[in-house]
Design a protein around this motif. Structure first.
Motif, PDB file in Angstrom:
ATOM      1  N   LEU A 106       2.262  40.139 -21.960  1.00  0.00           N
ATOM      2  CA  LEU A 106       3.447  40.874 -22.396  1.00  0.00           C
ATOM      3  C   LEU A 106       4.133  41.589 -21.240  1.00  0.00           C
ATOM      4  N   LEU A 107       5.431  41.743 -21.388  1.00  0.00           N
ATOM      5  CA  LEU A 107       6.197  42.628 -20.516  1.00  0.00           C
ATOM      6  C   LEU A 107       7.279  43.271 -21.372  1.00  0.00           C
ATOM      7  N   ALA A 108       7.845  44.350 -20.870  1.00  0.00           N
ATOM      8  CA  ALA A 108       8.909  45.038 -21.597  1.00  0.00           C
ATOM      9  C   ALA A 108      10.075  45.304 -20.666  1.00  0.00           C
ATOM     10  N   ILE A 109      11.248  45.339 -21.242  1.00  0.00           N
ATOM     11  CA  ILE A 109      12.442  45.710 -20.479  1.00  0.00           C
ATOM     12  C   ILE A 109      13.359  46.488 -21.405  1.00  0.00           C
ATOM     13  N   ASN A 110      13.769  47.652 -20.932  1.00  0.00           N
ATOM     14  CA  ASN A 110      14.634  48.545 -21.709  1.00  0.00           C
ATOM     15  C   ASN A 110      14.019  48.872 -23.067  1.00  0.00           C
ATOM     16  N   GLY A 111      12.681  48.953 -23.117  1.00  0.00           N
ATOM     17  CA  GLY A 111      11.989  49.356 -24.334  1.00  0.00           C
ATOM     18  C   GLY A 111      11.624  48.237 -25.282  1.00  0.00           C
ATOM     19  N   THR A 112      12.053  47.014 -25.013  1.00  0.00           N
ATOM     20  CA  THR A 112      11.751  45.880 -25.883  1.00  0.00           C
ATOM     21  C   THR A 112      10.635  45.042 -25.276  1.00  0.00           C
ATOM     22  N   ILE A 113       9.648  44.682 -26.107  1.00  0.00           N
ATOM     23  CA  ILE A 113       8.477  43.949 -25.631  1.00  0.00           C
ATOM     24  C   ILE A 113       8.658  42.452 -25.891  1.00  0.00           C
ATOM     25  N   TYR A 114       8.321  41.646 -24.885  1.00  0.00           N
ATOM     26  CA  TYR A 114       8.405  40.191 -25.001  1.00  0.00           C
ATOM     27  C   TYR A 114       7.050  39.564 -24.670  1.00  0.00           C
TER      28      TYR A 114
END
Length: 275
Positions: A106-114
């Motif tokens: 997993l990684l997150a950007i701007n609070g959203t997890i992908y």
């Protein structure tokens, strides 16, 4: 002579005449299809196979005329719908950096997890983008400082797009002091060369810097949005949830300093025209 008697022929039972069909019934029989559902299925299957073969022959790689696979048909997307959205803290995310093969990557950007497990080659251990895994490195996506900016704290990032203050150049923007008021005679010639004509007042210079800061913040927004859109529209990576953070986390603690790489990319303010 024997009396020969002829037997009367037994009357045959006349065949029942078939009932006459009405004109409407006859028309219905004529219009009825002789194809069964199985026949229709066979025809559609044949058409699909021919279309796929022709598509591959024409495009050289696609069986569907270059159309992308719908997102809802992917197994990982279906699983995310079934499992529902996840909510991890920044500390929780560290456990999903790919070092444990039993856990998703997993990684997150701007609070959203992908979920980027499909890109383990790049985001897994040893990959060229492994520094993004297991964290919300929004700041690093903008500054490019992947070793120090693995944080969602964006305070002060706009500085990387601001010009460096330089007294010599900035002095050319501001209305020069009359030479008679100069406490340093050696500067009189520079002021004379700069001319006493009006360029900017100190107040106008302040307004110009405020405008520069607004433009710099807009550039930060655009740079981050580029990556947000990249993951948000990806057909390879799946959005699985949001990062859980306490209210007001954006302003708590000391603001990060601008990293060396971003600082080195700054340049001096351009000289005014004719100066």
């Amino acid at each position: 002579m024997a009396d020969v008697r002829q037997r009367k022929p037994v009357p045959s039972t006349p065949a029942k005449a078939e009932p006459k069909k009405s004109a409407a019934a006859l028309a219905k029989d004529e219009d009825s299809s002789s194809f069964s559902l199985l026949d229709i299925f066979r025809v559609l299957t044949f058409v699909l196979i021919v279309s796929s073969a022709l598509s591959y022959f024409v495009t050289g790689k696609s069986l569907a005329w270059g159309l992308e696979r719908p997102n809802w048909t992917r197994v990982d997307v279906i699983k995310s719908w079934i499992n529902g959205p996840v909510g991890y803290t920044d500390e929780d995310l560290k456990a999903y950096d790919g070092t444990d093969p039993e856990k998703p990557l997993l990684l997150a950007i701007n609070g959203t997890i992908y979920d980027v497990s499909n890109g383990r080659k790049h985001y897994g251990p040893g990959g060229s983008y492994h520094f993004f895994a297991g964290a919300d490195a929004s700041r690093g996506f903008v500054t490019g400082c992947f070793d120090t900016d693995r944080t969602p704290d964006m305070r002060g990032v706009e500085e990387m797009f601001l010009p460096l203050d330089d007294p010599e150049i900035d002095g050319l923007f501001v209305t020069p002091r009359p030479p008679s008021l100069s406490p340093r005679p050696e500067l009189n010639s520079r002021w004379a060369n700069a001319g006493c004509g009006r360029r900017y007042s100190s107040k106008e210079m302040k307004i110009m810097k405020e405008q520069e800061k607004r433009k710099a913040k807009q550039k930060v927004h655009e740079a981050l949005k580029h990556w947000v859109d990249f993951f948000g529209s990806s057909k390879k990576y799946t959005r699985v949830g949001e990062v859980k953070r306490e209210k007001g986390w954006e302003t708590k603690g000391p603001a990060p300093t601008l990293c060396a790489r971003a600082q080195e990319g700054r340049s001096k303010r351009a000289r005014p025209e004719g100066k």
